[in-house]
Design a protein around this motif. Structure first.
Motif, PDB file in Angstrom:
ATOM      1  N   ASN A   4       0.842  -1.184   0.000  1.00 18.57           N
ATOM      2  CA  ASN A   4       0.000   0.000   0.000  1.00 18.57           C
ATOM      3  C   ASN A   4       0.884   1.243   0.000  1.00 18.57           C
ATOM      4  O   ASN A   4       0.848   2.051   0.921  1.00 18.57           O
ATOM      5  CB  ASN A   4      -0.929  -0.026   1.219  1.00 18.57           C
ATOM      6  CG  ASN A   4      -1.965   1.076   1.162  1.00 18.57           C
ATOM      7  OD1 ASN A   4      -2.301   1.558   0.093  1.00 18.57           O
ATOM      8  ND2 ASN A   4      -2.471   1.474   2.310  1.00 18.57           N
ATOM      9  N   ARG A  12       1.016  -3.220  -9.089  1.00 21.42           N
ATOM     10  CA  ARG A  12      -0.315  -3.472  -9.656  1.00 21.42           C
ATOM     11  C   ARG A  12      -0.402  -3.013 -11.108  1.00 21.42           C
ATOM     12  O   ARG A  12      -1.069  -3.649 -11.927  1.00 21.42           O
ATOM     13  CB  ARG A  12      -1.387  -2.826  -8.778  1.00 21.42           C
ATOM     14  CG  ARG A  12      -1.548  -3.560  -7.451  1.00 21.42           C
ATOM     15  CD  ARG A  12      -2.695  -3.052  -6.628  1.00 21.42           C
ATOM     16  NE  ARG A  12      -2.518  -1.711  -6.110  1.00 21.42           N
ATOM     17  CZ  ARG A  12      -1.761  -1.391  -5.056  1.00 21.42           C
ATOM     18  NH1 ARG A  12      -1.094  -2.337  -4.403  1.00 21.42           N
ATOM     19  NH2 ARG A  12      -1.678  -0.141  -4.639  1.00 21.42           N
ATOM     20  N   THR A  18      -6.473  -4.350 -10.783  1.00 21.15           N
ATOM     21  CA  THR A  18      -7.004  -3.284  -9.938  1.00 21.15           C
ATOM     22  C   THR A  18      -6.603  -3.541  -8.483  1.00 21.15           C
ATOM     23  O   THR A  18      -6.195  -4.660  -8.122  1.00 21.15           O
ATOM     24  CB  THR A  18      -8.540  -3.228 -10.025  1.00 21.15           C
ATOM     25  OG1 THR A  18      -9.066  -4.444  -9.458  1.00 21.15           O
ATOM     26  CG2 THR A  18      -9.011  -3.064 -11.463  1.00 21.15           C
ATOM     27  N   ASP A  19      -6.793  -2.523  -7.663  1.00 14.92           N
ATOM     28  CA  ASP A  19      -6.575  -2.700  -6.226  1.00 14.92           C
ATOM     29  C   ASP A  19      -7.491  -3.795  -5.688  1.00 14.92           C
ATOM     30  O   ASP A  19      -7.061  -4.640  -4.896  1.00 14.92           O
ATOM     31  CB  ASP A  19      -6.843  -1.400  -5.463  1.00 14.92           C
ATOM     32  CG  ASP A  19      -5.825  -0.310  -5.737  1.00 14.92           C
ATOM     33  OD1 ASP A  19      -4.877  -0.531  -6.510  1.00 14.92           O
ATOM     34  OD2 ASP A  19      -5.987   0.778  -5.152  1.00 14.92           O
ATOM     35  N   ASP A  20      -8.756  -3.763  -6.111  1.00 18.67           N
ATOM     36  CA  ASP A  20      -9.706  -4.777  -5.637  1.00 18.67           C
ATOM     37  C   ASP A  20      -9.258  -6.186  -6.007  1.00 18.67           C
ATOM     38  O   ASP A  20      -9.355  -7.110  -5.193  1.00 18.67           O
ATOM     39  CB  ASP A  20     -11.103  -4.518  -6.189  1.00 18.67           C
ATOM     40  CG  ASP A  20     -11.770  -3.302  -5.548  1.00 18.67           C
ATOM     41  OD1 ASP A  20     -11.341  -2.878  -4.451  1.00 18.67           O
ATOM     42  OD2 ASP A  20     -12.724  -2.774  -6.149  1.00 18.67           O
ATOM     43  N   GLN A  21      -8.777  -6.371  -7.222  1.00 22.42           N
ATOM     44  CA  GLN A  21      -8.285  -7.690  -7.623  1.00 22.42           C
ATOM     45  C   GLN A  21      -7.066  -8.089  -6.782  1.00 22.42           C
ATOM     46  O   GLN A  21      -6.984  -9.217  -6.289  1.00 22.42           O
ATOM     47  CB  GLN A  21      -7.899  -7.694  -9.103  1.00 22.42           C
ATOM     48  CG  GLN A  21      -9.064  -7.661 -10.055  1.00 22.42           C
ATOM     49  CD  GLN A  21      -8.602  -7.502 -11.481  1.00 22.42           C
ATOM     50  OE1 GLN A  21      -7.833  -6.590 -11.804  1.00 22.42           O
ATOM     51  NE2 GLN A  21      -9.067  -8.395 -12.350  1.00 22.42           N
ATOM     52  N   TYR A  23      -6.040  -7.195  -3.862  1.00 27.61           N
ATOM     53  CA  TYR A  23      -6.292  -7.472  -2.450  1.00 27.61           C
ATOM     54  C   TYR A  23      -7.398  -8.502  -2.220  1.00 27.61           C
ATOM     55  O   TYR A  23      -7.787  -8.754  -1.081  1.00 27.61           O
ATOM     56  CB  TYR A  23      -6.589  -6.176  -1.700  1.00 27.61           C
ATOM     57  CG  TYR A  23      -5.350  -5.309  -1.576  1.00 27.61           C
ATOM     58  CD1 TYR A  23      -4.273  -5.704  -0.793  1.00 27.61           C
ATOM     59  CD2 TYR A  23      -5.249  -4.119  -2.275  1.00 27.61           C
ATOM     60  CE1 TYR A  23      -3.130  -4.928  -0.688  1.00 27.61           C
ATOM     61  CE2 TYR A  23      -4.104  -3.329  -2.177  1.00 27.61           C
ATOM     62  CZ  TYR A  23      -3.053  -3.735  -1.383  1.00 27.61           C
ATOM     63  OH  TYR A  23      -1.922  -2.973  -1.285  1.00 27.61           O
ATOM     64  N   ASP A  24      -7.874  -9.132  -3.275  1.00 29.85           N
ATOM     65  CA  ASP A  24      -8.867 -10.195  -3.161  1.00 29.85           C
ATOM     66  C   ASP A  24      -8.130 -11.499  -2.836  1.00 29.85           C
ATOM     67  O   ASP A  24      -7.402 -12.031  -3.681  1.00 29.85           O
ATOM     68  CB  ASP A  24      -9.639 -10.327  -4.474  1.00 29.85           C
ATOM     69  CG  ASP A  24     -10.704 -11.410  -4.449  1.00 29.85           C
ATOM     70  OD1 ASP A  24     -10.656 -12.313  -3.577  1.00 29.85           O
ATOM     71  OD2 ASP A  24     -11.580 -11.373  -5.332  1.00 29.85           O
TER      72      ASP A  24
END
Length: 153
Positions: A4, A12, A18-21, A23-24
């Motif tokens: 982060n 990334r 993406t950030d969502d991907q 951190y999934d």
């Protein structure tokens, strides 16, 4: 939260996720070489403790049986996970990235401090990053035909 920071933003971008991907936890697992920050050295950070990865990585990786790509960031990760095939130095190992695909991809650390290395090694952005992105896309979208993926379908 790991990655982060500006290095994570670059990582990334290199992965084209993406950030969502990223951190999934159903898509990505983040396994550091050490679980403790060793502190700063004259150039970069101090190395990880030598006993941590040999002791913990086999146990943790056994809990991740479906890993399809391991991104090896930095020389310490490469020496540990590619003991017989790591090059003489980080540049040699990363330059030979094709030898480790499809299941492993060695990378230089995405730190903003590595801009000189990237400037001296333009092949990294021209060849390694596109290969990394293609492999990440293949792993994240396994049901898409590779020919369609390359054509942008």
């Amino acid at each position: 939260m790991p990655w982060n920071d500006p290095s994570g933003v670059t990582l990334r971008r290199w992965l084209d996720v993406t950030d969502d991907q990223f951190y999934d936890p159903t898509l990505f697992a983040i396994l550091p070489m050490d679980f403790y920050y060793p502190g700063k050295a004259a150039h970069g950070d101090l190395p990880p403790r030598p006993d941590v990865a040999p002791r913990w990585h086999p146990r943790l990786l056994a809990e991740l049986p479906h890993v399809r790509l391991t991104v090896l960031i930095g020389r310490h990760a490469q020496k540990h996970h590619l003991p017989e095939s790591a090059g003489a130095n980080l540049t040699d190992t990363v330059r030979a990235f094709r030898d480790h695909l499809p299941d492993r991809m060695p990378l230089v650390h995405p730190s903003p401090l590595n801009f000189r290395w990237q400037t001296r090694n333009p092949w990294f952005a021209e060849e390694a990053i596109p290969a990394l992105r293609a492999r990440v896309h293949a792993v994240l979208q396994p049901d898409i035909d590779p020919a369609d993926r390359e054509a942008g379908v």
